[in-house]
Design an enzyme around this catalytic site. Structure first.
Site, PDB file in Angstrom:
ATOM      1  N   ASP A 101       0.838  -1.189   0.000  1.00  0.00           N
ATOM      2  CA  ASP A 101       0.000   0.000   0.000  1.00  0.00           C
ATOM      3  C   ASP A 101       0.878   1.245   0.000  1.00  0.00           C
ATOM      4  OD1 ASP A 101      -2.297   1.879   0.860  1.00  0.00           O
ATOM      5  OD2 ASP A 101      -3.285  -0.070   0.848  1.00  0.00           O
ATOM      6  N   SER A 123     -11.036  -0.588  -1.403  1.00  0.00           N
ATOM      7  CA  SER A 123      -9.792  -0.579  -0.628  1.00  0.00           C
ATOM      8  C   SER A 123     -10.031  -0.960   0.822  1.00  0.00           C
ATOM      9  CB  SER A 123      -9.158   0.811  -0.664  1.00  0.00           C
ATOM     10  OG  SER A 123      -8.525   1.060  -1.886  1.00  0.00           O
ATOM     11  N   HIS A 142      -3.767   5.913   3.723  1.00  0.00           N
ATOM     12  CA  HIS A 142      -4.483   4.776   3.133  1.00  0.00           C
ATOM     13  C   HIS A 142      -3.995   3.450   3.708  1.00  0.00           C
ATOM     14  CE1 HIS A 142      -5.911   2.072  -0.135  1.00  0.00           C
ATOM     15  NE2 HIS A 142      -6.842   2.991  -0.307  1.00  0.00           N
TER      16      HIS A 142
END
Length: 541
Positions: free
Chosen positions: A73, A464, A294
């Site tokens: 990621d 996600s 994220h």
């Protein structure tokens, strides 16, 4: 997302980052709403994964084994209060001594690796989109060329260039329009909020002030509409709203000026040869990177410490550990980095790899395919987000895809769509990709509350978020049933998915379809049912 024309104030959001939805189900406490993905349909009226029920009824008196999950990621905040105790640390490497102590080709990789960094410690934050890179690479060669006059080999490249150019021009036009809307909304809201602060003689315009003004200041009628707007969009104050809007504005500006700019190329910062697809060892050990929002959110969904009263609970608990491998910038990841990230995770002991990224073009897909085959050979399960483009991936491409170049299904990969906490036509996330042949199942991915950098927590939406939910389920199964292979984990997760036949909106449309037609299983991942099935599969006969 564009602001609703009927609203006097604008909230802009990015899929996978800030959620717009204010959802409701059976009456629940704010705490239940924040952790809805762990709830149960029968007990709570919410189509969650029944994690609480599984721990309470099936796992309470069992001893879990260690499991390592790699998160490929944007990076993970290694100091976060809900994550630092569970982050992987390599015992064979000495931190900051400038040596490759375990001779794996990566210097000082104590907490993972960053394929987006340079030896001098600098990092790429924003990259170009893959279609931008294709346009930049081939524009001089193919612009104005006649296909029939090209060699067969160049015709393949020409066709890719034409597809990429069409996508690039469409995206650039849309982003320029989005940027204009965001600029106008930010300027308008800044002016409106400042004017109301002056009228009410306050420095902070929050819901408490507005609620009082609705009664005490009838001469400021807009206080009521602003109060309703902030409540509806979950902002505590106008300052919070402007902060979110400013972040969206920055993201959009970066898209126009960098991600969709063929002249922009940050890769020299890394110092590798982008044309050498066999190259390894480049990058640096900064597995957190410049913006770990994220990745930190995904890590928290998988294994944020359960039951500590802080922020949010992960799906997996106990001895599950998380490895950070950074290959995903703002923009599109490169196939070379993805392939190297998968191999790095596998070689360093990951049993499950969570991959919440995707793109429209994959010029070096064969390289990623080979890395996935390597993971398969080593018994590693891959969990991948289906994508946020409302596409039927049986017909449209999204990469990494669920099939190899030869059309064969990737046996050790699970592809995950996103569902919401409403068992209504809104059960399927409006943004989620889907596909009866190419998406395996769905998982909670709308309004998911999890960890973000600097000991904060945020609510994000996207496939996600759905992928790490499934990676977390896989980690629990592997922890309590360590004898299960990667293929058996996939089998258990798919066969135990709870089927839904709710009439839902096909993503991106107002067409009602059976939820069960949107994936292979027709269901939503469920930890309780998965544990029961794993029990039956592993029972001594």
């Amino acid at each position: 997302m564009l602001p609703a024309a009927s609203l006097p104030f604008s909230r802009l959001a990015l899929l996978g980052l800030l959620s717009l939805a204010a959802l409701s189900a059976r009456a629940q406490t704010p705490e239940q709403v924040r952790r809805w993905q762990h709830l149960d349909l029968q007990a709570d009226g919410v189509p969650g994964i029944s994690a609480d029920k599984a721990y309470r009824e099936l796992l309470a008196n069992r001893k879990p084994a260690p499991v390592l999950v790699a998160v490929i990621d944007s990076g993970i905040d290694s100091t976060h209060q809900d994550l630092k105790a569970l982050l992987w640390r390599k015992p064979t490497e000495v931190a900051d001594n400038g040596l490759d102590d375990d001779h794996n080709g990566y210097v000082d990789d104590v907490r993972g690796w960053n394929f987006l960094g340079g030896k001098d410690g600098q990092n790429i934050a924003v990259e170009t989109l893959e279609q931008t890179r294709i346009v930049a690479q081939y524009r001089a060669q193919f612009e104005g060329a006649k296909r029939k006059k090209l060699s067969p080999e160049d015709q393949v490249k020409f066709d890719q260039y034409e597809r990429a150019k069409k996508s690039f021009e469409k995206d650039l036009d849309a982003e320029n329009k989005q940027l204009a809307v965001l600029k106008e909304a930010f300027a308008s809201n800044t002016f409106s909020f400042a004017k109301m602060k002056t009228a009410l003689n306050v420095a902070v315009l929050d819901t408490a002030v507005l609620r009082q003004a609705m009664v005490s200041r009838p001469d400021v009628p807009s206080a009521k509409s602003l109060y309703a707007y902030l409540r509806r969009t979950h902002f505590g104050s106008t300052d919070e709203e402007l902060k979110a809007l400013d972040e969206a504005l920055t993201h959009s500006r970066n898209r126009v000026e960098k991600s969709l700019n063929p002249a922009y190329n940050p890769r020299p910062l890394v110092g590798d040869d982008v044309n050498n697809l066999t190259e390894t060892g480049y990058g640096n050990p900064d597995s957190q990177g410049p913006d770990a929002s994220h990745g930190t959110h995904c890590a928290g969904i998988i294994a944020g410490v359960r039951g500590n009263g802080l922020g949010a609970d992960g799906v997996a608990g106990g001895p599950v550990r998380v490895m950070s491998v950074r290959s995903t910038p703002s923009g599109d990841e490169r196939d070379k980095d993805v392939a190297n990230a998968i191999r790095y995770a596998v070689d360093n002991g990951a049993q499950i790899i969570s991959m919440s990224f995707g793109k429209d073009f994959s010029p070096d897909k064969a390289l990623v395919d080979a890395a996935m085959q390597y993971a398969d050979q080593k018994g590693v399960l891959l969990v991948h987000a289906a994508g946020n483009s409302s596409l039927d991936t049986d017909r449209e491409q999204n990469f990494p895809s669920s099939r190899y170049l030869n059309g064969q299904d990737i046996a050790n990969e699970l592809t995950v769509g996103a569902s919401s906490r409403l068992n209504t036509p809104a059960l399927t996330a409006t943004f989620s990709n889907y596909g009866q042949q190419t998406v395996d199942l769905f998982a909670p991915g709308v309004d998911i509350y999890s960890s973000t950098p600097a000991n904060t927590y945020s609510t994000y939406s996207g496939t996600s978020m759905a992928a790490p939910v499934v990676a977390g389920v896989a980690a629990v199964l592997k922890s309590y049933f360590p004898q299960l292979t990667a293929l058996q984990l996939k089998q258990v997760i798919m066969q135990s998915a709870v089927p839904y036949h709710t009439r839902v909106y096909k993503p991106g449309t107002k067409q009602l379809v059976d939820f069960a037609t949107l994936s292979k299983t027709g269901g939503i991942v469920n930890l309780y049912e998965a544990v029961k099935l794993a029990d039956r599969m592993t029972a001594v006969k």
